[in-house]
Design a protein around this motif. Structure first.
Motif, PDB file in Angstrom:
ATOM      1  N   LEU A  82      -7.891  -0.384  -2.636  1.00 43.60           N
ATOM      2  CA  LEU A  82      -7.141   0.864  -2.543  1.00 43.60           C
ATOM      3  C   LEU A  82      -6.873   1.433  -3.933  1.00 43.60           C
ATOM      4  O   LEU A  82      -6.939   2.659  -4.141  1.00 43.60           O
ATOM      5  CB  LEU A  82      -5.826   0.629  -1.798  1.00 43.60           C
ATOM      6  CG  LEU A  82      -4.935   1.860  -1.584  1.00 43.60           C
ATOM      7  CD1 LEU A  82      -5.696   2.979  -0.870  1.00 43.60           C
ATOM      8  CD2 LEU A  82      -3.681   1.486  -0.799  1.00 43.60           C
ATOM      9  N   LEU A  94      -8.023   5.156  -5.148  1.00 46.14           N
ATOM     10  CA  LEU A  94      -7.069   6.132  -5.683  1.00 46.14           C
ATOM     11  C   LEU A  94      -7.222   6.323  -7.192  1.00 46.14           C
ATOM     12  O   LEU A  94      -6.488   7.123  -7.781  1.00 46.14           O
ATOM     13  CB  LEU A  94      -5.635   5.685  -5.367  1.00 46.14           C
ATOM     14  CG  LEU A  94      -5.266   5.574  -3.884  1.00 46.14           C
ATOM     15  CD1 LEU A  94      -3.854   5.003  -3.719  1.00 46.14           C
ATOM     16  CD2 LEU A  94      -5.365   6.924  -3.187  1.00 46.14           C
ATOM     17  N   TYR A 141       0.434   4.491  -2.569  1.00 49.25           N
ATOM     18  CA  TYR A 141       0.330   5.911  -2.188  1.00 49.25           C
ATOM     19  C   TYR A 141       1.430   6.738  -2.859  1.00 49.25           C
ATOM     20  O   TYR A 141       1.177   7.834  -3.381  1.00 49.25           O
ATOM     21  CB  TYR A 141       0.426   6.055  -0.668  1.00 49.25           C
ATOM     22  CG  TYR A 141      -0.800   5.588   0.071  1.00 49.25           C
ATOM     23  CD1 TYR A 141      -2.062   6.111  -0.219  1.00 49.25           C
ATOM     24  CD2 TYR A 141      -0.706   4.612   1.076  1.00 49.25           C
ATOM     25  CE1 TYR A 141      -3.201   5.677   0.470  1.00 49.25           C
ATOM     26  CE2 TYR A 141      -1.829   4.184   1.764  1.00 49.25           C
ATOM     27  CZ  TYR A 141      -3.077   4.714   1.447  1.00 49.25           C
ATOM     28  OH  TYR A 141      -4.190   4.279   2.128  1.00 49.25           O
ATOM     29  N   THR A 158       8.377   8.654  -3.284  1.00 47.83           N
ATOM     30  CA  THR A 158       7.898   9.334  -4.495  1.00 47.83           C
ATOM     31  C   THR A 158       9.023  10.126  -5.148  1.00 47.83           C
ATOM     32  O   THR A 158       9.181  10.114  -6.376  1.00 47.83           O
ATOM     33  CB  THR A 158       6.733  10.277  -4.155  1.00 47.83           C
ATOM     34  OG1 THR A 158       5.675   9.536  -3.542  1.00 47.83           O
ATOM     35  CG2 THR A 158       6.203  10.964  -5.412  1.00 47.83           C
ATOM     36  N   HIS A 184       0.679   7.040  -6.544  1.00 42.97           N
ATOM     37  CA  HIS A 184      -0.412   8.005  -6.759  1.00 42.97           C
ATOM     38  C   HIS A 184       0.146   9.426  -6.792  1.00 42.97           C
ATOM     39  O   HIS A 184      -0.200  10.239  -7.672  1.00 42.97           O
ATOM     40  CB  HIS A 184      -1.443   7.854  -5.635  1.00 42.97           C
ATOM     41  CG  HIS A 184      -2.607   8.765  -5.759  1.00 42.97           C
ATOM     42  ND1 HIS A 184      -2.851   9.788  -4.848  1.00 42.97           N
ATOM     43  CD2 HIS A 184      -3.585   8.854  -6.687  1.00 42.97           C
ATOM     44  CE1 HIS A 184      -3.937  10.432  -5.202  1.00 42.97           C
ATOM     45  NE2 HIS A 184      -4.411   9.891  -6.317  1.00 42.97           N
ATOM     46  N   ASN A 185       1.030   9.743  -5.860  1.00 49.15           N
ATOM     47  CA  ASN A 185       1.669  11.066  -5.840  1.00 49.15           C
ATOM     48  C   ASN A 185       2.560  11.266  -7.064  1.00 49.15           C
ATOM     49  O   ASN A 185       2.638  12.370  -7.614  1.00 49.15           O
ATOM     50  CB  ASN A 185       2.503  11.228  -4.566  1.00 49.15           C
ATOM     51  CG  ASN A 185       1.652  11.218  -3.311  1.00 49.15           C
ATOM     52  OD1 ASN A 185       0.467  11.572  -3.344  1.00 49.15           O
ATOM     53  ND2 ASN A 185       2.240  10.798  -2.206  1.00 49.15           N
ATOM     54  N   ILE A 223       6.926   7.840   2.647  1.00 45.12           N
ATOM     55  CA  ILE A 223       6.281   7.718   1.343  1.00 45.12           C
ATOM     56  C   ILE A 223       6.636   8.882   0.425  1.00 45.12           C
ATOM     57  O   ILE A 223       6.827   8.700  -0.785  1.00 45.12           O
ATOM     58  CB  ILE A 223       4.756   7.583   1.528  1.00 45.12           C
ATOM     59  CG1 ILE A 223       4.442   6.229   2.201  1.00 45.12           C
ATOM     60  CG2 ILE A 223       4.022   7.695   0.195  1.00 45.12           C
ATOM     61  CD1 ILE A 223       2.992   6.038   2.581  1.00 45.12           C
ATOM     62  N   SER A 224       6.749  10.074   0.966  1.00 45.20           N
ATOM     63  CA  SER A 224       7.088  11.231   0.131  1.00 45.20           C
ATOM     64  C   SER A 224       8.498  11.092  -0.441  1.00 45.20           C
ATOM     65  O   SER A 224       8.749  11.467  -1.596  1.00 45.20           O
ATOM     66  CB  SER A 224       6.950  12.533   0.920  1.00 45.20           C
ATOM     67  OG  SER A 224       7.850  12.550   2.018  1.00 45.20           O
ATOM     68  N   ASN A 279       0.833  -1.218   0.000  1.00 43.77           N
ATOM     69  CA  ASN A 279       0.000   0.000   0.000  1.00 43.77           C
ATOM     70  C   ASN A 279       0.860   1.258   0.000  1.00 43.77           C
ATOM     71  O   ASN A 279       0.462   2.294  -0.550  1.00 43.77           O
ATOM     72  CB  ASN A 279      -0.958  -0.015   1.189  1.00 43.77           C
ATOM     73  CG  ASN A 279      -0.256  -0.077   2.530  1.00 43.77           C
ATOM     74  OD1 ASN A 279       0.761  -0.755   2.701  1.00 43.77           O
ATOM     75  ND2 ASN A 279      -0.787   0.616   3.522  1.00 43.77           N
ATOM     76  N   HIS A 280       2.059   1.199   0.578  1.00 41.32           N
ATOM     77  CA  HIS A 280       2.975   2.340   0.541  1.00 41.32           C
ATOM     78  C   HIS A 280       3.377   2.647  -0.902  1.00 41.32           C
ATOM     79  O   HIS A 280       3.487   3.810  -1.293  1.00 41.32           O
ATOM     80  CB  HIS A 280       4.223   2.052   1.371  1.00 41.32           C
ATOM     81  CG  HIS A 280       3.982   2.064   2.841  1.00 41.32           C
ATOM     82  ND1 HIS A 280       4.939   2.463   3.753  1.00 41.32           N
ATOM     83  CD2 HIS A 280       2.898   1.713   3.591  1.00 41.32           C
ATOM     84  CE1 HIS A 280       4.456   2.361   4.990  1.00 41.32           C
ATOM     85  NE2 HIS A 280       3.217   1.894   4.909  1.00 41.32           N
TER      86      HIS A 280
END
Length: 337
Positions: A214, A218, A183, A297, A186-187, A293-294, A179-180
């Motif tokens: 999920l 998203l 996310y 990305t 997605h970003n 997570i950021s 899931n990480h």
């Protein structure tokens, strides 16, 4: 099996001539605990054991001789091995983390780590785990050898179709924290990128359905495909721009080695243990702060904008290095070979 609970209650073991040599009795209840183990000699009851560990210790005492070198990589066997009477040279091999989620020593590792006087060498995969062990024990550093897994060279196939995609290959399990990846991806897409994402692996305990839900939330259905187990992970790595790993823990990370070995860089959380020993940050992949997570990305963007060139396996992880490491280990315990 019990006709009521359907649990096992009795087991018999026979040799190749059909002679019974062992039986086990179990409680017919929820715990289904072992009651006793009975061994036989010449068809007659011989020895009785209350636990499997007692049986293991008896076996070791009759199987081993003084100065035998014994490699043990199962924590269940540590106690019977270390308590048996023969003065064997015990080498305890750690394939995974000795720590719990709260960073305390896992109960299954306590016998190994609290009895260094009975251990000739501890064999670990990473320097980071050695450092963690030395911080909480009084083990002599010279008793700890580091021999990472090795990987044989793989000849990349020139005609493999290169795809504009990321890939994850591994078990679809909760601790993999896929899931990480979703996310972060997605970003990544919100920043204007169009690279796809492919996921390969066996579902465990309904985790795939949670991922699918999920993905729908998203609105990533057009960008992600979830596949089952692949028999050719090296080919899937070779097709991809980069592979991703966001596990909460790893034993060593063989998929990371496989990916890099065919020239596919890896973006991985810097978890205990493995990725930091395999990934040379900025050369064959990127290490990301765990659960950030950021930052994940950020490196997904970077690896698309500035692809890494000449991705290859670190020399320390080759077969030749492994041979030299094991030679040093055997020399250190004065083993004649």
């Amino acid at each position: 099996y019990s006709p009521n609970s359907k649990k096992r209650i009795y087991e018999e073991f026979f040799d190749k001539n059909g002679n019974i040599y062992c039986t086990k009795m179990f409680e017919d209840n929820e715990k289904n605990s072992l009651i006793y183990i009975q061994t036989y000699r010449h068809g007659r009851p011989h020895l009785t054991f209350k636990t499997e560990k007692q049986l293991f210790q008896h076996y070791f005492e009759n199987k081993f001789n003084e100065n035998d070198v014994v490699f043990c990589d199962a924590r269940l066997l540590d106690k019977p091995l270390l308590n048996q009477q023969n003065k064997t040279k015990n080498i305890l091999v750690f394939h995974s983390s000795h720590l719990n989620d709260n960073k305390t020593i896992n109960q299954s590792y306590k016998m190994a780590l609290e009895n260094p006087q009975k251990v000739t060498q501890y064999l670990l995969l990473t320097e980071k785990q050695k450092s963690d062990i030395l911080n909480v024990t009084n083990i002599d550093p010279d008793k700890i050898s580091i021999i990472p897994h090795f990987i044989m060279p793989h000849q990349s196939t020139d005609n493999v179709e290169q795809l504009d995609r990321f890939v994850f290959i591994g078990r679809i399990a909760e601790e993999k924290q896929i899931n990480h990846i979703l996310y972060a991806y997605h970003n990544f897409l919100k920043s204007g990128f169009t690279t796809k994402l492919s996921i390969y692996g066996r579902d465990e305990f309904g985790q795939q359905r949670k991922l699918e839900q999920l993905i729908e939330e998203l609105e990533l259905q057009d960008n992600i495909d979830i596949n089952g187990f692949t028999n050719n992970p090296l080919m899937e790595f070779q097709k991809s721009k980069a592979s991703l790993l966001t596990s909460s823990f790893e034993g060593f990370g063989l998929s990371v080695m496989e990916s890099i070995n065919v020239g596919c860089p890896v973006i991985s959380y810097d978890v205990r243990y493995g990725p930091s020993e395999i990934i040379d940050h900025g050369k064959n992949g990127y290490l990301v702060e765990q659960d950030n997570i950021s930052e994940l990305t950020k490196y997904m963007k970077l690896i698309i904008e500035q692809p890494l060139q000449n991705v290859h396996t670190k020399p320390e992880l080759t077969f030749e290095s492994a041979k030299q490491n094991y030679k040093q280990l055997f020399d250190s315990i004065e083993y004649s070979y």
